[in-house]
Design a protein around this motif. Sequence first.
Motif, PDB file in Angstrom:
ATOM      1  N   TRP A  53      30.622  23.646  70.132  1.00  0.00           N
ATOM      2  CA  TRP A  53      29.504  24.098  70.959  1.00  0.00           C
ATOM      3  C   TRP A  53      29.658  23.636  72.411  1.00  0.00           C
ATOM      4  O   TRP A  53      29.456  24.415  73.342  1.00  0.00           O
ATOM      5  N   ALA A  54      30.018  22.368  72.597  1.00  0.00           N
ATOM      6  CA  ALA A  54      30.143  21.806  73.946  1.00  0.00           C
ATOM      7  C   ALA A  54      31.207  22.525  74.765  1.00  0.00           C
ATOM      8  O   ALA A  54      31.092  22.634  75.985  1.00  0.00           O
ATOM      9  N   GLU A  55      32.241  23.037  74.096  1.00  0.00           N
ATOM     10  CA  GLU A  55      33.295  23.767  74.796  1.00  0.00           C
ATOM     11  C   GLU A  55      32.827  25.134  75.288  1.00  0.00           C
ATOM     12  O   GLU A  55      33.387  25.680  76.228  1.00  0.00           O
ATOM     13  N   GLU A  56      31.771  25.677  74.663  1.00  0.00           N
ATOM     14  CA  GLU A  56      31.335  27.041  74.969  1.00  0.00           C
ATOM     15  C   GLU A  56      29.979  27.127  75.670  1.00  0.00           C
ATOM     16  O   GLU A  56      29.648  28.159  76.238  1.00  0.00           O
ATOM     17  N   THR A  57      29.187  26.080  75.624  1.00  0.00           N
ATOM     18  CA  THR A  57      27.805  26.171  76.094  1.00  0.00           C
ATOM     19  C   THR A  57      27.710  26.348  77.609  1.00  0.00           C
ATOM     20  O   THR A  57      28.587  25.904  78.355  1.00  0.00           O
ATOM     21  N   ASP A  58      26.633  26.990  78.023  1.00  0.00           N
ATOM     22  CA  ASP A  58      26.323  27.120  79.445  1.00  0.00           C
ATOM     23  C   ASP A  58      25.500  25.939  79.938  1.00  0.00           C
ATOM     24  O   ASP A  58      25.216  25.832  81.126  1.00  0.00           O
ATOM     25  N   MET A  59      25.110  25.052  79.031  1.00  0.00           N
ATOM     26  CA  MET A  59      24.297  23.901  79.408  1.00  0.00           C
ATOM     27  C   MET A  59      25.141  22.922  80.222  1.00  0.00           C
ATOM     28  O   MET A  59      26.276  22.624  79.864  1.00  0.00           O
ATOM     29  N   ASP A  60      24.568  22.432  81.312  1.00  0.00           N
ATOM     30  CA  ASP A  60      25.282  21.448  82.128  1.00  0.00           C
ATOM     31  C   ASP A  60      24.822  20.027  81.778  1.00  0.00           C
ATOM     32  O   ASP A  60      23.896  19.843  80.993  1.00  0.00           O
ATOM     33  N   GLU A  61      25.471  19.032  82.371  1.00  0.00           N
ATOM     34  CA  GLU A  61      25.171  17.640  82.048  1.00  0.00           C
ATOM     35  C   GLU A  61      23.723  17.285  82.391  1.00  0.00           C
ATOM     36  O   GLU A  61      23.061  16.560  81.654  1.00  0.00           O
ATOM     37  N   ARG A  62      23.213  17.775  83.527  1.00  0.00           N
ATOM     38  CA  ARG A  62      21.834  17.487  83.924  1.00  0.00           C
ATOM     39  C   ARG A  62      20.853  17.988  82.869  1.00  0.00           C
ATOM     40  O   ARG A  62      19.934  17.278  82.479  1.00  0.00           O
ATOM     41  N   THR A  63      21.077  19.203  82.403  1.00  0.00           N
ATOM     42  CA  THR A  63      20.206  19.782  81.384  1.00  0.00           C
ATOM     43  C   THR A  63      20.362  19.041  80.061  1.00  0.00           C
ATOM     44  O   THR A  63      19.384  18.770  79.369  1.00  0.00           O
ATOM     45  N   PHE A  64      21.594  18.685  79.716  1.00  0.00           N
ATOM     46  CA  PHE A  64      21.827  17.944  78.479  1.00  0.00           C
ATOM     47  C   PHE A  64      21.167  16.568  78.539  1.00  0.00           C
ATOM     48  O   PHE A  64      20.697  16.060  77.514  1.00  0.00           O
ATOM     49  N   ASP A  65      21.101  15.970  79.730  1.00  0.00           N
ATOM     50  CA  ASP A  65      20.404  14.684  79.869  1.00  0.00           C
ATOM     51  C   ASP A  65      18.927  14.820  79.498  1.00  0.00           C
ATOM     52  O   ASP A  65      18.339  13.905  78.912  1.00  0.00           O
ATOM     53  N   ILE A  66      18.318  15.962  79.832  1.00  0.00           N
ATOM     54  CA  ILE A  66      16.924  16.200  79.448  1.00  0.00           C
ATOM     55  C   ILE A  66      16.817  16.251  77.925  1.00  0.00           C
ATOM     56  O   ILE A  66      15.925  15.644  77.333  1.00  0.00           O
TER      57      ILE A  66
END
Length: 152
Positions: A53-66
Amino acid sequence: MALDVEVPPPPELERIDPNEYEDADVVGDTDYKRDEIEALLRDGAWAEAFTEWAEETDMDERTFDIVTDLEMLRRFDFFWDSFAERVGYHAPGIPEDWKEREYHPELDSWGTVSSINAGLTELGQIVCDVLLDDYIDWETEYEAPDDLPDFE
């Protein structure tokens, strides 16, 4: 775009009836095999799925921190749907009233909320696919109800 974060620990599955979720309808056997699924997640299925999932997601680190701050990954639920012979899931999400509730100080737009909700839904589906494709070999014995019509 890849998300470069460490694989978090797998969720501990709670004993919730999946029919209580708005997005699930499970028929038949009520053995959701959560203990077995939880063990498979710990034995590598979660790490494998999360990495994919992490290889394909559009989520960035800032969003993942949330997501991390809100401990959303811990609120995933996975269960066996014996009728459909599939792994079902419920992904956590940010509610529509996030602004009024001041849900998280870094949530600043519907775009961020949508990215989180869509990203977690995608993660849930990938986890289910990995479990079913690489870890689960259960077969369900289906017994048709007595009241089915005979089409012969």
